[in-house]
Design an enzyme around this catalytic site. Structure first.
Site, PDB file in Angstrom:
ATOM      1  N   CYS A 119       0.816  -1.231   0.000  1.00  0.00           N
ATOM      2  CA  CYS A 119       0.000   0.000   0.000  1.00  0.00           C
ATOM      3  C   CYS A 119       0.841   1.268   0.000  1.00  0.00           C
ATOM      4  O   CYS A 119       0.302   2.367  -0.167  1.00  0.00           O
ATOM      5  CB  CYS A 119      -0.964  -0.015   1.173  1.00  0.00           C
ATOM      6  SG  CYS A 119      -2.002  -1.476   1.171  1.00  0.00           S
ATOM      7  N   HIS A 252      -3.068   6.944   2.324  1.00  0.00           N
ATOM      8  CA  HIS A 252      -3.534   5.657   1.813  1.00  0.00           C
ATOM      9  C   HIS A 252      -4.926   5.404   2.391  1.00  0.00           C
ATOM     10  O   HIS A 252      -5.156   5.578   3.592  1.00  0.00           O
ATOM     11  CB  HIS A 252      -2.554   4.566   2.229  1.00  0.00           C
ATOM     12  CG  HIS A 252      -3.090   3.196   2.007  1.00  0.00           C
ATOM     13  ND1 HIS A 252      -3.655   2.819   0.806  1.00  0.00           N
ATOM     14  CD2 HIS A 252      -3.176   2.112   2.830  1.00  0.00           C
ATOM     15  CE1 HIS A 252      -4.058   1.557   0.903  1.00  0.00           C
ATOM     16  NE2 HIS A 252      -3.781   1.117   2.117  1.00  0.00           N
ATOM     17  N   ASN A 282     -10.138  -0.354   0.294  1.00  0.00           N
ATOM     18  CA  ASN A 282      -8.673  -0.257   0.267  1.00  0.00           C
ATOM     19  C   ASN A 282      -8.185  -0.872  -1.053  1.00  0.00           C
ATOM     20  O   ASN A 282      -8.280  -2.084  -1.240  1.00  0.00           O
ATOM     21  CB  ASN A 282      -8.117  -1.006   1.473  1.00  0.00           C
ATOM     22  CG  ASN A 282      -6.601  -0.980   1.547  1.00  0.00           C
ATOM     23  OD1 ASN A 282      -5.937  -0.614   0.586  1.00  0.00           O
ATOM     24  ND2 ASN A 282      -6.066  -1.385   2.687  1.00  0.00           N
TER      25      ASN A 282
END
Ligand code: ACO
Length: 325
Positions: A119, A252, A282
């Site tokens: 990520c 993020h 996500n």
């Protein structure tokens, strides 16, 4: 004359299949896995995510995002001399998603490679592209985050499968006489491998170990909150800036509670926090460029705004990039 790099166009692409929490809860419920819209919204802020069709790969999503970024920058694919794709879900073991994507854009010859920092991948990739541009190794780069995380989810594990989605975001980063990217700060600590990983591997023609995502959510949460503040502060210090100089924080997009906690620690009002996790879930390395492009296209982020991009993820990896848009 000092050479800098600057974002000149953004683009993104989401696969068309949108799955709401209610849709997912119904699908999982049919297999005996219980979850609810209420639980997912309260713990994560996620309301929906997109899932790619089985034959769609990260390079497909990334190529579409790249085309949109090129159009926004007013550039043709043939002008690009560097392609970096941040992904943990590449099309193949090799070659890189970047090489496959290059071919899909109909170009050849420029450097193309993947960055694997989960990520944090996009802030890593942006920093590498910035470094190559500033040192003369490239002048017009495509930096892309593209993921099909749905492929590595265990849909019998409700603690992880409700969190992730598929998508891609891209920027065109060009050499410039005025600074775009002001500073960056990257880190990793490999002793935390086991709290967030896909432990399987390919060996002797077979998948060895478990090829599905494993996460200790609470351990990730605690680490993420601490390192995101540290990375933002270190990046601001390198650029000679303070919290007050940030127009938009684009962390993020993993969990709204982690994002809000980071904004509070940086003393930023919540209306300076860019939030797309509610609609995208996500999307790992794609989440920051997806959020950036959505905010640029909605008119929220404007030319000249100062942006703090922050990534954190498996590895454990983390980092930040401060830039003038
Ligand atoms: N639906 C319903 N109940 C659930 C679900 C679900 N989807 N998932 C877990 N539960 C239950 C658990 O079983 C537990 O029940 P119990 O109390 O009866 O045992 C209860 O909910 C609480 O579970 P916790 O794990 O304690 O919940 P928590 O508040 O910690 O939230 C979460 C879990 C959302 C995963 C949180 O820890 C988190 O967001 N962590 C960070 C995750 C993250 O950001 N990951 C991405 C990192 S980026 C990357 O590199 C991929």
């Amino acid at each position: 004359m000092t050479r800098y790099s600057r974002i000149t166009g953004t683009g993104s692409f989401l696969p068309p299949r949108r799955v709401t929490n209610a849709d997912l809860a119904a699908e999982l419920g049919a297999k005996g896995v219980e979850t609810s819209d209420e639980w997912i919204v309260e713990r994560t802020g996620i309301r929906a995510r997109h899932f790619a069709a089985p034959d769609v790969t990260s390079s497909d999503l990334g190529a579409e995002a790249a085309r949109r970024a090129l159009e926004a920058a007013g550039r043709g694919a043939g002008e690009i001399d560097l392609i970096i794709v941040a992904t943990s879900t590449p099309d193949m073991v090799f070659p890189s998603a970047a090489c496959i994507l290059q071919n899909k854009l109909g170009i050849a010859g420029c450097a193309a490679f993947d960055v694997q920092a989960v990520c944090s991948g996009f802030v890593y990739a942006l920093t590498v592209a910035d470094s190559l541009i500033r040192t003369g190794g490239a002048s017009k780069a495509l930096v892309i985050g593209a993921e099909v995380f749905s492929r590595i989810l265990d849909f019998t594990d409700r603690t992880t499968c409700v969190l992730f989605g598929d998508g891609a975001g891209a920027v065109v980063l060009e050499a410039s006489e005025t600074p775009g990217i002001l500073a960056s700060d990257l880190h990793a600590d490999g002793k935390h491998v086991s709290i967030l990983c896909v432990p399987g591997n390919v060996s002797g023609g077979k998948v060895l170990g478990d090829p599905l995502l494993k996460m200790d959510g609470q351990a990730v949460f605690k680490l993420a909150v601490g390192v995101l503040e540290d990375a933002a502060r270190a990046t601001l210090a390198k650029a000679g800036k303070t919290d007050a100089d940030i127009d938009w924080l684009i962390p993020h997009q993993a969990n709204i509670r982690i994002m809000q906690s980071t904004a509070r620690k940086l003393k930023l009002p919540m209306d300076k926090l860019v939030v797309t996790v509610d609609q995208h879930g996500n999307t790992s390395a794609a989440s920051i460029p997806l959020a950036l492009d959505a905010s640029v296209r909605s008119g929220k982020i404007r030319k000249g705004d100062t942006l703090m991009l922050e990534g954190v993820g498996g590895g454990f990896t983390w980092g930040a990039v401060l830039l003038d848009f």
